[in-house]
Design a protein around this motif. Structure first.
Motif, PDB file in Angstrom:
ATOM      1  N   THR A  31       0.876  -1.178   0.000  1.00 57.93           N
ATOM      2  CA  THR A  31       0.000   0.000   0.000  1.00 57.93           C
ATOM      3  C   THR A  31       0.907   1.220   0.000  1.00 57.93           C
ATOM      4  OG1 THR A  31      -0.104   0.339   2.400  1.00 57.93           O
ATOM      5  CG2 THR A  31      -1.607  -1.304   1.453  1.00 57.93           C
ATOM      6  N   GLU A  32       0.314   2.394   0.178  1.00 56.90           N
ATOM      7  CA  GLU A  32       1.140   3.608   0.207  1.00 56.90           C
ATOM      8  C   GLU A  32       2.085   3.619   1.404  1.00 56.90           C
ATOM      9  OE1 GLU A  32      -2.269   3.808   0.407  1.00 56.90           O
ATOM     10  OE2 GLU A  32      -2.760   4.278  -1.680  1.00 56.90           O
ATOM     11  N   THR A  33       1.700   2.954   2.482  1.00 59.20           N
ATOM     12  CA  THR A  33       2.488   3.056   3.709  1.00 59.20           C
ATOM     13  C   THR A  33       3.011   1.733   4.250  1.00 59.20           C
ATOM     14  OG1 THR A  33       0.424   2.982   4.979  1.00 59.20           O
ATOM     15  CG2 THR A  33       1.334   5.163   4.490  1.00 59.20           C
ATOM     16  N   PHE A  34       2.327   0.632   3.977  1.00 61.77           N
ATOM     17  CA  PHE A  34       2.738  -0.644   4.575  1.00 61.77           C
ATOM     18  C   PHE A  34       2.136  -1.785   3.756  1.00 61.77           C
ATOM     19  CE2 PHE A  34      -1.093   0.961   6.556  1.00 61.77           C
ATOM     20  CZ  PHE A  34      -1.963  -0.108   6.414  1.00 61.77           C
ATOM     21  N   PRO A  35       2.705  -2.991   3.857  1.00 59.70           N
ATOM     22  CA  PRO A  35       2.088  -4.115   3.142  1.00 59.70           C
ATOM     23  C   PRO A  35       0.855  -4.624   3.884  1.00 59.70           C
ATOM     24  CG  PRO A  35       4.110  -4.813   4.241  1.00 59.70           C
ATOM     25  CD  PRO A  35       3.966  -3.341   4.486  1.00 59.70           C
ATOM     26  N   ASN A  59     -13.878  -6.662   2.574  1.00 62.37           N
ATOM     27  CA  ASN A  59     -12.467  -6.604   2.971  1.00 62.37           C
ATOM     28  C   ASN A  59     -11.843  -5.323   2.407  1.00 62.37           C
ATOM     29  OD1 ASN A  59      -9.642  -6.923   3.141  1.00 62.37           O
ATOM     30  ND2 ASN A  59      -9.780  -9.133   2.956  1.00 62.37           N
ATOM     31  N   PRO A  60     -11.378  -4.406   3.259  1.00 61.02           N
ATOM     32  CA  PRO A  60     -10.837  -3.135   2.752  1.00 61.02           C
ATOM     33  C   PRO A  60      -9.561  -3.312   1.925  1.00 61.02           C
ATOM     34  CG  PRO A  60     -10.464  -3.339   5.120  1.00 61.02           C
ATOM     35  CD  PRO A  60     -11.352  -4.473   4.721  1.00 61.02           C
ATOM     36  N   ASP A  61      -8.893  -4.444   2.057  1.00 60.53           N
ATOM     37  CA  ASP A  61      -7.662  -4.673   1.296  1.00 60.53           C
ATOM     38  C   ASP A  61      -7.920  -4.838  -0.199  1.00 60.53           C
ATOM     39  OD1 ASP A  61      -6.403  -4.557   3.728  1.00 60.53           O
ATOM     40  OD2 ASP A  61      -6.084  -6.716   3.897  1.00 60.53           O
ATOM     41  N   LEU A  62      -9.163  -5.097  -0.585  1.00 63.18           N
ATOM     42  CA  LEU A  62      -9.482  -5.216  -2.003  1.00 63.18           C
ATOM     43  C   LEU A  62      -9.152  -3.927  -2.766  1.00 63.18           C
ATOM     44  CD1 LEU A  62     -12.848  -7.176  -1.810  1.00 63.18           C
ATOM     45  CD2 LEU A  62     -10.697  -7.997  -2.800  1.00 63.18           C
ATOM     46  N   THR A  63      -9.164  -2.806  -2.057  1.00 68.16           N
ATOM     47  CA  THR A  63      -8.796  -1.523  -2.654  1.00 68.16           C
ATOM     48  C   THR A  63      -7.395  -1.582  -3.253  1.00 68.16           C
ATOM     49  OG1 THR A  63     -10.101  -0.399  -0.982  1.00 68.16           O
ATOM     50  CG2 THR A  63      -8.499   0.947  -2.167  1.00 68.16           C
ATOM     51  N   TYR A  64      -6.500  -2.306  -2.580  1.00 67.88           N
ATOM     52  CA  TYR A  64      -5.105  -2.382  -3.018  1.00 67.88           C
ATOM     53  C   TYR A  64      -4.835  -3.549  -3.954  1.00 67.88           C
ATOM     54  CZ  TYR A  64      -4.852   0.525   1.157  1.00 67.88           C
ATOM     55  OH  TYR A  64      -5.067   1.496   2.091  1.00 67.88           O
ATOM     56  N   LEU A  65      -5.717  -4.531  -3.978  1.00 71.40           N
ATOM     57  CA  LEU A  65      -5.414  -5.778  -4.679  1.00 71.40           C
ATOM     58  C   LEU A  65      -5.736  -5.773  -6.171  1.00 71.40           C
ATOM     59  CD1 LEU A  65      -6.518  -8.328  -1.945  1.00 71.40           C
ATOM     60  CD2 LEU A  65      -4.214  -8.045  -2.859  1.00 71.40           C
TER      61      LEU A  65
END
Length: 195
Positions: A31-35, A59-65
């Motif tokens: 992500t912008e700041t951390f994995p 799942n909020p991580d879908l934004t990055y995936l």
């Protein structure tokens, strides 16, 4: 991942079998700041050279995936190896199996794709347990998940199982692991080292 030559695995059939036998993986994305790391069962698709799975839609991580580079980590049995098990003095170590996949993750929201992923994953694991899969669930449940497809770009595989030790040391380690209840690691070493 640093892989000494003694531990490198290059055989495609061994690699794909390992992914199929140890499907619960860590999916890592920057992500912008951390994995971010998600733990998810994945199924290897040989025809498309990709991995399939699914995550909760909320799942909020879908934004990055979606359309992002990812790393996937599969692991097998592992454990501490005591130098007391060697014939000659040595140092303690850790035996393990690890496989890293580098690729690009894509999210799939089509209900037909999600259904195929759920059915294939479920059928695979039901079959391993000796059960059939009838797919008897409410179709509305599919709306709560998103399918993920990981296009494989690279694979690194390492089986560190005391290949650098003598045959006697290897057998001593296997025997000690069995005695200490680490049956799966002992069986894995026995199979890979051909004891």
């Amino acid at each position: 991942m640093h892989i000494p030559p003694d531990y490198a695995v290059k055989d495609h059939s061994v690699i794909t079998a390992f992914m199929q036998h140890h499907p619960f993986a860590q999916l890592v994305c920057a992500t912008e700041t951390f994995p971010v790391i998600n733990h998810v069962p994945l199924l290897y698709d040989d025809e498309r050279n990709c991995l399939w799975g699914h995550l909760a839609k909320n799942n909020p991580d879908l934004t990055y995936l979606n359309n992002s580079p990812v790393s996937v980590v599969f692991t097998g049995p592992h454990g501490y190896i005591s130098p007391d098990w060697y014939e000659k003095p040595g140092v303690p170590t850790w035996n393990y199996q690890a496989l890293h996949v580098g690729g690009t993750c894509h999210t799939e929201t089509s209900e037909s794709i999600i259904k195929k992923v759920v059915d294939k994953l479920s059928n695979h694991h039901q079959t391993l347990m000796g059960f059939s899969w009838d797919g008897n669930y409410k179709p509305s449940m599919l709306s709560a998940i998103v399918a993920i497809r990981i296009e494989i770009r690279s694979i690194q595989c390492q089986f560190k199982l005391s290949q650098d030790r003598s045959t006697n040391d290897q057998q001593n380690i296997i025997n000690a692991l069995k005695k200490n209840g680490q049956i799966q690691l002992a069986k894995t070493m026995n199979k890979i080292l051909n004891h």
